[in-house]
Design a protein around this motif. Structure first.
Motif, PDB file in Angstrom:
ATOM      1  N   LYS A  44      54.803  42.749  29.499  1.00  0.00           N
ATOM      2  CA  LYS A  44      56.157  42.251  29.734  1.00  0.00           C
ATOM      3  C   LYS A  44      57.180  43.372  29.647  1.00  0.00           C
ATOM      4  CE  LYS A  44      59.010  38.349  28.571  1.00  0.00           C
ATOM      5  NZ  LYS A  44      58.949  37.010  28.038  1.00  0.00           N
ATOM      6  N   LYS A  75      55.397  40.373  38.569  1.00  0.00           N
ATOM      7  CA  LYS A  75      56.073  39.105  38.264  1.00  0.00           C
ATOM      8  C   LYS A  75      55.277  38.241  37.297  1.00  0.00           C
ATOM      9  CE  LYS A  75      59.113  38.404  42.186  1.00  0.00           C
ATOM     10  NZ  LYS A  75      59.421  37.583  43.349  1.00  0.00           N
ATOM     11  N   LYS A  78      56.209  39.231  33.738  1.00  0.00           N
ATOM     12  CA  LYS A  78      57.601  39.108  33.297  1.00  0.00           C
ATOM     13  C   LYS A  78      57.931  37.735  32.730  1.00  0.00           C
ATOM     14  CE  LYS A  78      59.962  42.354  36.277  1.00  0.00           C
ATOM     15  NZ  LYS A  78      61.003  42.480  37.282  1.00  0.00           N
ATOM     16  N   TYR A  79      57.442  36.714  33.350  1.00  0.00           N
ATOM     17  CA  TYR A  79      57.923  35.369  33.049  1.00  0.00           C
ATOM     18  C   TYR A  79      56.967  34.566  32.180  1.00  0.00           C
ATOM     19  CZ  TYR A  79      60.830  36.966  36.859  1.00  0.00           C
ATOM     20  OH  TYR A  79      61.665  37.717  37.638  1.00  0.00           O
ATOM     21  N   LYS A  80      56.151  35.253  31.415  1.00  0.00           N
ATOM     22  CA  LYS A  80      55.228  34.599  30.495  1.00  0.00           C
ATOM     23  C   LYS A  80      55.713  34.797  29.066  1.00  0.00           C
ATOM     24  CE  LYS A  80      52.009  33.852  33.644  1.00  0.00           C
ATOM     25  NZ  LYS A  80      51.266  32.712  33.954  1.00  0.00           N
TER      26      LYS A  80
END
Length: 102
Positions: A44, A75, A78-80
């Motif tokens: 991340k 991507k 990033k969004y975990k």
């Protein structure tokens, strides 16, 4: 007298442009150094750092395409909420991008 003033102004303008160009090169080399030192174990943080640093560079068409490909691959990191290490395929894509901007 006017020629002296004009010559001085021209000299200062050229000097300022050279200084700006040199500082731009230093900035680029600093960004590349930071990109090379990314720790891919924390996916991340690395994904966000790569995106931030990559956007600061002036990219040509090829470099922009490589950046976009790496950005898309990052991507998923990033969004975990949980961070995992970046896979080897994504790391390889990032390294190709870094080599292309050097």
């Amino acid at each position: 007298m006017n020629y002296i003033i004009f010559g001085g102004f021209l000299f200062l303008t050229i000097l300022l442009l050279l200084i700006l160009k040199l500082s731009k090169k230093d900035k680029k080399s600093d960004i590349i150094t930071q990109l090379k030192s990314l720790d891919f174990k924390d996916g991340k943080t690395s994904a966000y750092a790569f995106t931030k640093l990559g956007r600061k560079l002036e990219l040509g068409e090829r470099e922009q395409r490589l950046f976009d490909e790496a950005f898309e691959m990052l991507k998923e990191y990033k969004y975990k909420p949980q961070s995992k290490p970046i896979d080897t395929l994504t790391i390889a894509k990032i390294e190709i991008f870094i080599q292309s901007v050097e």
